[in-house]
Design a protein around this motif. Structure first.
Motif, short mmCIF file in Angstrom:
data_model
loop_
_atom_site.label_atom_id
_atom_site.label_comp_id
_atom_site.label_asym_id
_atom_site.label_seq_id
_atom_site.Cartn_x
_atom_site.Cartn_y
_atom_site.Cartn_z
N UNK A 1 34.07 37.15 34.33
CA UNK A 1 35.30 37.79 33.85
C UNK A 1 34.96 39.06 33.08
N UNK A 2 33.94 39.00 32.24
CA UNK A 2 33.54 40.20 31.50
C UNK A 2 32.96 41.27 32.40
N UNK A 3 32.35 40.87 33.52
CA UNK A 3 31.85 41.85 34.49
C UNK A 3 33.01 42.63 35.09
N UNK B 1 40.11 35.56 36.52
CA UNK B 1 41.15 36.05 35.60
C UNK B 1 42.54 35.66 36.09
N UNK B 2 42.77 35.87 37.38
CA UNK B 2 44.10 35.58 37.95
C UNK B 2 44.41 34.10 37.92
N UNK B 3 43.36 33.27 37.91
CA UNK B 3 43.55 31.83 37.80
C UNK B 3 43.62 31.38 36.34
N UNK B 4 43.53 32.37 35.43
CA UNK B 4 43.59 32.11 33.99
C UNK B 4 42.47 31.18 33.53
N UNK B 5 41.30 31.38 34.11
CA UNK B 5 40.12 30.65 33.66
C UNK B 5 39.66 31.23 32.32
N UNK B 6 38.94 30.44 31.50
CA UNK B 6 38.45 30.95 30.22
C UNK B 6 37.41 32.05 30.44
N UNK B 7 37.25 32.89 29.42
CA UNK B 7 36.30 34.00 29.51
C UNK B 7 34.92 33.51 29.92
N UNK C 1 48.57 41.54 31.78
CA UNK C 1 48.77 40.10 31.72
C UNK C 1 47.46 39.38 31.39
N UNK C 2 46.35 39.99 31.81
CA UNK C 2 45.06 39.33 31.57
C UNK C 2 43.99 40.27 31.00
#
Length: 319
Positions: free
Chosen positions: A181-183, A171-177, A55-56
């Motif tokens: 998030x990359x970590x 990620x679960x909050x659908x924040x932008x990259x 999903x993410x």
């Protein structure tokens, strides 16, 4: 997806490691480790819905991440990554392109370490599962074992703690990259720590896959010692310092999947190690000390404001 066509697609045109005698194409691979080295073998598996969600995360992200977990284990043993084998179980709804992207994620990371894909298997299942067995080599006197911590050692950690757990939350909050998030999606193993620590005679080492609380308890138990770490010295990224205190403590102590390295070395070796890590641009922090085992079993303690509390594998602190 026709298995034989896919195998042909992922078979490399050449092998980067000269120690590969025979790679993909027979019932098994044949390898000959470098002379004077010992072979280190690690394995890890990730299951959709348990260790990752599409999903993410992209298929490319998943491939990168599962191989990174194995490379991090090899680094924690002091070994140089050489080869890997992939076993993958694929649901029917996923296409050949999906699985190709997953392999591309692995191969992109493997290229950074000159690792060769030398075999594996592909089956159908109801759930996507990727299992990797990875191989590395190490000189016999440079193995980094959990059992090598000694009384008086300093405790150290690379990088910053809790970043992957915070990235998963974003990620679960659908924040932008973002960096965090990359970590989580594409962690980079501390490969260069192998070179930075090569002149240190003795290190205990563990990679932070399950949280620093778990990893330190594993070192304490394997070495039959107590360990005390100072909460104020635990390295935290400045952009996480303003998080709610209880949540930050949970991320730092037990979130896991940072794939940083935690270990111990003598006070004399620390000076050399700190300087070498600086030269390789590896952040490293001294966070505590190894002490004589005082009770019936090895114990890890967290010191905060001159008070010691016991830290168990889950990061739970109790009196």
């Amino acid at each position: 997806m026709k298995e034989f066509d896919f195998i042909k697609q992922i078979t490399p045109s050449f092998y980067k490691q000269s120690s590969v005698v025979k790679g993909i194409g027979d019932d098994g691979a044949v390898i000959k480790p470098p002379n004077g080295h010992e072979l280190v073998v690690v394995a890890d598996a990730m299951v959709e819905g348990v260790h990752f969600s599409l999903d993410y995360m992209s298929f490319h992200d998943v491939g990168h991440r599962v191989l990174a977990a194995n490379v991090s284990d090899l680094c924690a043993m002091g070994s140089t990554p050489l080869y890997y084998i992939v076993t993958i179980s694929v649901p029917t709804q996923y296409t050949k392109e999906d699985i190709s992207q997953l392999y591309n994620g692995m191969q992109g990371l493997a290229k950074s370490f000159n690792m060769d894909l030398i075999g594996g298997d592909t089956t159908s299942s109801d759930q996507l599962m990727i299992s990797i067995t990875a191989f590395g080599s190490v000189l016999s006197n440079q193995k980094r074992l959990r059992s090598q911590a000694e009384l008086g050692d300093l405790v150290f950690v690379t990088g910053y703690l809790g970043e992957s757990g915070y990235g998963l939350h974003l990620l679960e909050k659908k924040e932008p990259d973002s960096y965090f998030i990359n970590r989580h999606k594409r962690p980079v193993p501390r490969y260069h720590f192998i070179q930075a620590s090569s002149r240190i005679d003795r290190l205990s080492l563990n990679d932070i896959s399950d949280g620093i609380s778990t990893e330190l308890n594993e070192i304490a138990e394997a070495s039959s010692v107590d360990i005390t770490i100072n909460y104020s010295q635990l390295p935290v990224h400045t952009d996480m310092a303003t998080l709610q205190e209880d949540w930050l403590r949970e991320l730092v102590l037990s979130a896991g999947e940072d794939f940083e390295l935690v270990g111990t070395c003598s006070k004399e070796a620390w000076v050399q190690l700190e300087d070498a890590c600086h030269q390789f641009n590896i952040p490293i922090t001294s966070i505590g000390q190894v002490r004589m085992q005082a009770g019936e079993r090895p114990t890890v303690k967290l010191r905060e404001e001159e008070r010691d509390i016991v830290l168990d594998r889950e990061g739970y602190e109790h009196s």
